[in-house]
Design a protein around this motif. Sequence first.
Motif, PDB file in Angstrom:
ATOM      1  N   ILE A  30      39.010 -48.522  -2.401  1.00 18.24           N
ATOM      2  CA  ILE A  30      38.947 -47.675  -1.677  1.00 18.24           C
ATOM      3  C   ILE A  30      37.332 -46.177  -1.656  1.00 18.24           C
ATOM      4  N   LEU A  31      37.379 -46.404  -3.063  1.00 18.45           N
ATOM      5  CA  LEU A  31      36.182 -45.769  -3.806  1.00 18.45           C
ATOM      6  C   LEU A  31      35.163 -46.267  -3.780  1.00 18.45           C
ATOM      7  N   TRP A  58      42.589 -48.212  -5.323  1.00 17.64           N
ATOM      8  CA  TRP A  58      42.047 -47.003  -5.388  1.00 17.64           C
ATOM      9  C   TRP A  58      40.436 -47.605  -5.930  1.00 17.64           C
ATOM     10  N   ALA A  86      33.266 -49.006   7.169  1.00 19.59           N
ATOM     11  CA  ALA A  86      33.848 -47.863   6.174  1.00 19.59           C
ATOM     12  C   ALA A  86      35.082 -47.740   6.793  1.00 19.59           C
ATOM     13  N   LEU A  87      34.938 -46.400   7.619  1.00 22.02           N
ATOM     14  CA  LEU A  87      36.489 -45.988   8.148  1.00 22.02           C
ATOM     15  C   LEU A  87      36.998 -46.935   8.433  1.00 22.02           C
ATOM     16  N   GLY A 105      29.487 -50.318  -4.725  1.00 21.90           N
ATOM     17  CA  GLY A 105      29.582 -48.815  -3.520  1.00 21.90           C
ATOM     18  C   GLY A 105      27.961 -48.689  -3.203  1.00 21.90           C
ATOM     19  N   LEU A 113      29.344 -45.108   1.724  1.00 23.47           N
ATOM     20  CA  LEU A 113      29.348 -44.308   3.009  1.00 23.47           C
ATOM     21  C   LEU A 113      27.717 -42.940   2.358  1.00 23.47           C
ATOM     22  N   ILE A 114      28.013 -43.614   1.004  1.00 26.31           N
ATOM     23  CA  ILE A 114      27.124 -41.333   0.852  1.00 26.31           C
ATOM     24  C   ILE A 114      25.671 -42.410   0.153  1.00 26.31           C
ATOM     25  N   VAL A 142      38.472 -48.667   4.670  1.00 23.39           N
ATOM     26  CA  VAL A 142      39.400 -47.364   3.837  1.00 23.39           C
ATOM     27  C   VAL A 142      40.710 -47.704   4.954  1.00 23.39           C
ATOM     28  N   TYR A 174      34.022 -47.586  -0.864  1.00 20.03           N
ATOM     29  CA  TYR A 174      33.433 -48.080   0.491  1.00 20.03           C
ATOM     30  C   TYR A 174      32.975 -46.239   0.887  1.00 20.03           C
ATOM     31  N   LEU A 175      34.017 -45.814  -0.120  1.00 22.59           N
ATOM     32  CA  LEU A 175      33.469 -44.207  -0.114  1.00 22.59           C
ATOM     33  C   LEU A 175      31.386 -43.724  -0.605  1.00 22.59           C
ATOM     34  N   ILE A 176      31.325 -44.803  -1.622  1.00 20.59           N
ATOM     35  CA  ILE A 176      29.880 -44.153  -2.217  1.00 20.59           C
ATOM     36  C   ILE A 176      29.292 -45.147  -1.288  1.00 20.59           C
TER      37      ILE A 176
END
Length: 400
Positions: A51-52, A48, A348-349, A110, A58-59, A352, A54-56
């Motif tokens: 995952i956070l 987790w 990133a996709l 991230g 992208l942001i 994830v 790689y989401l960050i």
Amino acid sequence: MYNKSMTSKAKFLLAVAMLFSAGNSVASTFINVFLMRSTHNSIDLVIWQSILNYLILLIAFVSGTRLLSKLSITKIFRLGIIAQALYYVIILIMRNNLLPFIVPLGIFSGLGQGLYWFSLNLLIGDIVTEDNQAKFFSYQQMMGFIFGIVVPALSGFLIVRMGGLSGYYVLFAISIFLFLFGIFLIKNISGFKTEKKMNILGVLKLRGNRYWDSNAILSFSMGFKGVLNSLIFVLFAYLIFKNESTMGNLGSFQAILSAISSLIFARLFQKSHTRMMYFITCSLSFLTFVFLALFANPIMMITGYVIFGIIQSWGSAIANAMNYRLSTRGGNGFSQREYIVASEFPIALGRVLGLLLALLLTQILPSALTAYRFLFIATGLMWMLEFIIIDYKVKWLKND
């Protein structure tokens, strides 16, 4: 025919990239084992956090395109390395109280990786010529491998000898120092302008462009393979050997092979070799991952360290250089920089989805070892699928 040497700014950029790569190499050797031990062997929390992360990331990439209108690219570059250093600073500060912060730590890594790679991608496009890009990436990796020669074995020895988590903290402190040195050197690559506006969404919506399609597939595969390899390989080795000192010695040996391999690759590689080297790398990676899954024993694990030590740098250097070559040829009204930044989204996709697959398999299969075997097979298959699709798509740029 030999390529022209890099400019002074390109060499300073390479120095910063090498230091960042070295810092990550030093820390990443045992970071997932450290996180597992800090969470009482809870791989769910580690996944987790990733995952956070790689989401960050992208942001951070989207934010980077906005920040360009307010800050110079080198300032954004500097902010990325600072955020990455803070990830390890927080670990050193919190130590025994880290457990509640394991997942939120993904915000710092991230943000750091996102701003760093956003800036580095643009800086390489501006400063490093196409003929020198594979060499750039190979030298960059070589520095990480050189630092990875001594530190893993030393750290593994300290972890076992000192007990607890003290040896891990030594690694993280070294990484912070390398990041700070890289921040200091950034002042030598300032003084030029880059594009202020980029239409990343337009690139992501693009269809029927074989160069962007190939780049998106390559990037997705890089993300999928990379995250599973970095997450699973070391944890798999830990389950096999159950000794950080042994893992450290093998990591150092792998780093020696990688440093030598990177140096030879950087000196001898020409663009005409791309397809052959790419095929060899994909084929050997596929076979190694499949055999690791089938024969989960110390001998096969050692063989994996040796093979990946030789070919790991080839695959990364070729993939990164291909990213730039495909981005240069994309056209359709978009610049090379827009394609390069947009390629981070499929990366990133892939990461994830790879992590979600790992999370799913660890929940439904009877043991972590069984889950890791399936993940190794998935990683090996992705190597061959990537080569087949890219080989068909790009025709190795014969028509250009």
